[in-house]
Design a protein around this motif. Structure first.
Motif, short mmCIF file in Angstrom:
data_model
loop_
_atom_site.label_atom_id
_atom_site.label_comp_id
_atom_site.label_asym_id
_atom_site.label_seq_id
_atom_site.Cartn_x
_atom_site.Cartn_y
_atom_site.Cartn_z
N PRO A 180 0.82 -1.21 0.00
CA PRO A 180 0.00 0.00 0.00
C PRO A 180 0.86 1.26 0.00
O PRO A 180 2.08 1.19 0.17
N ASN A 181 0.23 2.40 -0.17
CA ASN A 181 0.97 3.67 -0.13
C ASN A 181 1.75 3.76 1.17
O ASN A 181 1.25 3.44 2.24
N GLY A 182 3.02 4.18 1.02
CA GLY A 182 3.84 4.37 2.21
C GLY A 182 4.48 3.09 2.73
O GLY A 182 5.14 3.09 3.76
N ALA A 183 4.32 1.98 2.01
CA ALA A 183 4.85 0.69 2.50
C ALA A 183 6.38 0.65 2.48
O ALA A 183 6.99 -0.12 3.21
N GLY A 184 6.99 1.47 1.61
CA GLY A 184 8.45 1.47 1.53
C GLY A 184 8.99 1.02 0.19
O GLY A 184 10.19 0.78 0.04
N LYS A 185 8.12 0.93 -0.82
CA LYS A 185 8.54 0.44 -2.14
C LYS A 185 9.57 1.38 -2.78
O LYS A 185 10.65 0.96 -3.18
N THR A 186 9.20 2.67 -2.88
CA THR A 186 10.09 3.61 -3.55
C THR A 186 11.41 3.72 -2.81
O THR A 186 12.48 3.78 -3.43
N THR A 187 11.36 3.74 -1.50
CA THR A 187 12.60 3.83 -0.71
C THR A 187 13.50 2.63 -1.02
O THR A 187 14.72 2.77 -1.19
N THR A 188 12.91 1.46 -1.13
CA THR A 188 13.68 0.26 -1.46
C THR A 188 14.31 0.39 -2.86
O THR A 188 15.51 0.12 -3.05
N ARG A 239 0.75 3.86 5.67
CA ARG A 239 1.35 4.80 6.62
C ARG A 239 1.21 6.24 6.17
O ARG A 239 1.44 7.15 6.94
N ASN A 240 0.82 6.41 4.89
CA ASN A 240 0.63 7.78 4.42
C ASN A 240 -0.67 8.39 4.96
O ASN A 240 -0.87 9.59 4.88
N LEU A 241 -1.53 7.51 5.51
CA LEU A 241 -2.80 8.02 6.03
C LEU A 241 -2.64 8.57 7.43
O LEU A 241 -3.54 9.22 7.95
N ALA A 288 8.22 11.97 11.33
CA ALA A 288 9.51 11.52 10.81
C ALA A 288 10.29 12.69 10.26
O ALA A 288 9.77 13.51 9.51
N PRO A 289 11.57 12.77 10.64
CA PRO A 289 12.38 13.82 10.05
C PRO A 289 12.52 13.57 8.56
O PRO A 289 12.64 12.44 8.13
N THR A 290 12.47 14.61 7.79
CA THR A 290 12.55 14.47 6.35
C THR A 290 13.97 14.69 5.87
O THR A 290 14.61 15.65 6.25
N GLU A 291 14.46 13.76 5.04
CA GLU A 291 15.77 13.94 4.43
C GLU A 291 15.55 14.39 3.00
O GLU A 291 14.65 13.93 2.32
N THR A 292 16.37 15.29 2.54
CA THR A 292 16.19 15.82 1.20
C THR A 292 17.28 15.31 0.27
O THR A 292 18.44 15.23 0.63
N ALA A 313 3.42 7.66 12.41
CA ALA A 313 4.77 8.14 12.71
C ALA A 313 5.31 9.02 11.59
O ALA A 313 6.19 9.83 11.80
N THR A 314 4.72 8.86 10.38
CA THR A 314 5.19 9.63 9.24
C THR A 314 5.18 11.13 9.55
O THR A 314 6.08 11.86 9.17
N ALA A 315 4.13 11.54 10.24
CA ALA A 315 3.98 12.97 10.50
C ALA A 315 5.16 13.52 11.30
O ALA A 315 5.56 14.66 11.13
N1 ATP Z 1 13.29 11.27 2.87
C1 ATP Z 1 12.36 10.85 3.72
N2 ATP Z 1 12.28 11.36 4.96
C2 ATP Z 1 11.35 10.92 5.85
N3 ATP Z 1 10.43 9.96 5.56
C3 ATP Z 1 10.46 9.42 4.34
C4 ATP Z 1 11.42 9.83 3.35
N4 ATP Z 1 11.20 9.11 2.23
C5 ATP Z 1 10.15 8.30 2.50
N5 ATP Z 1 9.70 8.49 3.76
C6 ATP Z 1 8.60 7.79 4.40
O1 ATP Z 1 8.84 6.41 4.31
C7 ATP Z 1 7.62 5.71 4.08
C8 ATP Z 1 7.78 4.86 2.85
O2 ATP Z 1 7.76 5.73 1.70
P1 ATP Z 1 7.87 5.16 0.23
O3 ATP Z 1 7.76 6.33 -0.69
O4 ATP Z 1 9.07 4.30 0.13
O5 ATP Z 1 6.57 4.27 0.15
P2 ATP Z 1 5.86 3.63 -1.12
O6 ATP Z 1 5.55 2.22 -0.75
O7 ATP Z 1 6.67 3.86 -2.34
O8 ATP Z 1 4.52 4.47 -1.16
P3 ATP Z 1 3.72 5.08 -2.41
O9 ATP Z 1 2.98 3.93 -3.04
O10 ATP Z 1 2.79 6.04 -1.74
O11 ATP Z 1 4.71 5.72 -3.31
C9 ATP Z 1 6.52 6.75 3.96
O12 ATP Z 1 5.84 6.84 5.19
C10 ATP Z 1 7.29 8.01 3.64
O13 ATP Z 1 6.61 9.14 4.13
#
Ligand code: ATP
Length: 351
Positions: free
Chosen positions: A52-60, A310-312, A336-340, A332-334
């Motif tokens: 689902p949205n926010g699961a961590g796919k894009t980060t992986t 987790r995006n909800l 979470a420190p954001t990295e750019t 916890a997303t709200a």
């Molecule tokens: N740079 C960052 N700093 C802080 N939190 C982050 C950062 N990048 C991602 N996150 C958080 O990590 C979690 C996973 O995000 P990610 O984009 O990997 O999910 P996703 O599965 O790809 O979701 P989507 O389908 O919505 O794209 C989310 O809660 C997101 O807000």
């Protein structure tokens, strides 16, 4: 359909390259976006990376492409970290976002810039525009492209170096039904050439006809992986008849188990409908209905990932038994420190 030809790479096994994710974790402050994740992706197959949205796919995927540093664990292509690949364009192509094209530059020029950087000829650009079905749009400014055209342009860019591995983030987003069908055929052709294809989606149903294997994550953790056939489970048949007990007995004699299902139907543990029909005929039991039982993939996906978006923020709940060490709590997303991303200036990467 024609497609890009595969050139022999100088790295690893010619034709095939594995993706290997091992004990991968990414924390943003106290928030664990990817949590001890392990899976493999095989050459010549299309693997759906689902959650689902926010699961961590894009980060992986960003860790796999060297855009984000793992907190721990490894994400390797052909046994190497992305940064250690000699000629990355010929090993891995990716389309992570369909929106990051310069709006004033034509699609063709966009590809020419990438081709020039990779030492590839302009002829390769035209070949890819043709293959992805957007030759006519090539001279239009990318800012005027529809979402579907941007997806195709992203795919063309990913394939420029004829890579052995293709990583696509939500490639079906914005495509119409014809476009989705085209994408399915195109990816199948590329997999047939031996390419390793990883495709993310937040919908299992969307990719069920496209992928061979699935990796499902929720809250950054693996919840299921395997082939689509395994996900569907053993084939079963639904039968309706006037006399369930008699048919169950006759099937048992034929070494086939059956049990009552919903609304008076029988669930028979075989996909062989002919066998069930023959047994019923011999037992003198009329058959009113005989059909495959299809796994409800939408329900299964929901069951596996329920309440983990987790995006909800507040209101989402963790998977039972899948509590997150390191304060990965719903909402916890709200905090979470954001990295750019230092390269693009965009949120979502830290390197
Ligand atoms: N740079 C960052 N700093 C802080 N939190 C982050 C950062 N990048 C991602 N996150 C958080 O990590 C979690 C996973 O995000 P990610 O984009 O990997 O999910 P996703 O599965 O790809 O979701 P989507 O389908 O919505 O794209 C989310 O809660 C997101 O807000």
């Amino acid at each position: 359909m024609t497609a890009a030809t595969t050139t022999t790479s100088t790295q690893g096994t010619p034709g095939g390259a594995h993706i290997e994710i091992r004990d991968l974790t990414k924390s943003f402050g106290s928030f664990t976006a990817v949590d001890n994740l392990s899976f493999e992706v095989q050459p010549g197959r299309i693997t759906g990376f689902l959650g689902p949205n926010g699961a961590g796919k894009t980060t992986t995927l960003r860790m796999l492409l060297g855009l984000v540093h793992p907190t721990s664990g490894t994400a390797r292509i052909d046994g190497r970290d992305y940064r250690d690949l000699d000629r990355p364009l010929s090993v891995v192509g990716s389309a992570l976002e369909a929106t990051n094209f310069h709006p004033g530059r034509s699609g063709r020029d966009h590809l020419r810039v990438i081709a020039a950087a990779g030492g590839l000829p302009d002829s390769r650009v035209d070949e890819l525009l043709e293959l992805t079905g957007i030759p006519a749009a090539a001279r239009k400014r990318a800012g005027e492209y529809s979402m579907g055209m941007r997806q195709r342009l992203g795919l063309a860019a990913a394939l420029l170096g004829d890579p052995r591995v293709l990583i696509l983030d939500e490639p079906a987003n914005g495509l119409d039904p014809e476009g989705i069908r085209w994408l399915r055929g195109f990816l199948r052709h590329l997999a047939g050439e031996g390419k390793t294809i990883l495709v993310s989606s937040h919908l299992l149903q969307e990719v069920e006809q496209t992928v061979d294997d699935v990796v499902i994550i929720a809250n950054g953790r693996l919840v299921r992986s395997g082939t689509m056939a395994e996900l569907h489970g053993a084939p079963t048949t639904i039968v309706r008849t006037s006399d369930n007990d008699r048919l169950v007995g006759a099937l048992r004699v034929a070494d086939v188990m059956a049990a009552p299902g919903a609304d008076g139907e029988l669930v028979v543990e075989t996909g062989d409908k002919r066998l069930v029909g023959d047994v019923a005929l011999q037992a003198g039991v009329p058959v009113w209905e005989l059909r495959d039982r299809r796994t409800d993939l939408e329900a299964l996906f929901f069951q596996l990932t329920e309440g983990t978006n987790r995006n909800l923020g507040d209101g989402a709940t963790s998977l039972p038994g899948a509590t997150q060490p390191g304060a990965t709590q719903p909402g916890a997303t709200a905090d979470a420190p954001t990295e750019t991303d230092a390269i693009s200036g965009r949120e979502g990467a830290n390197e």
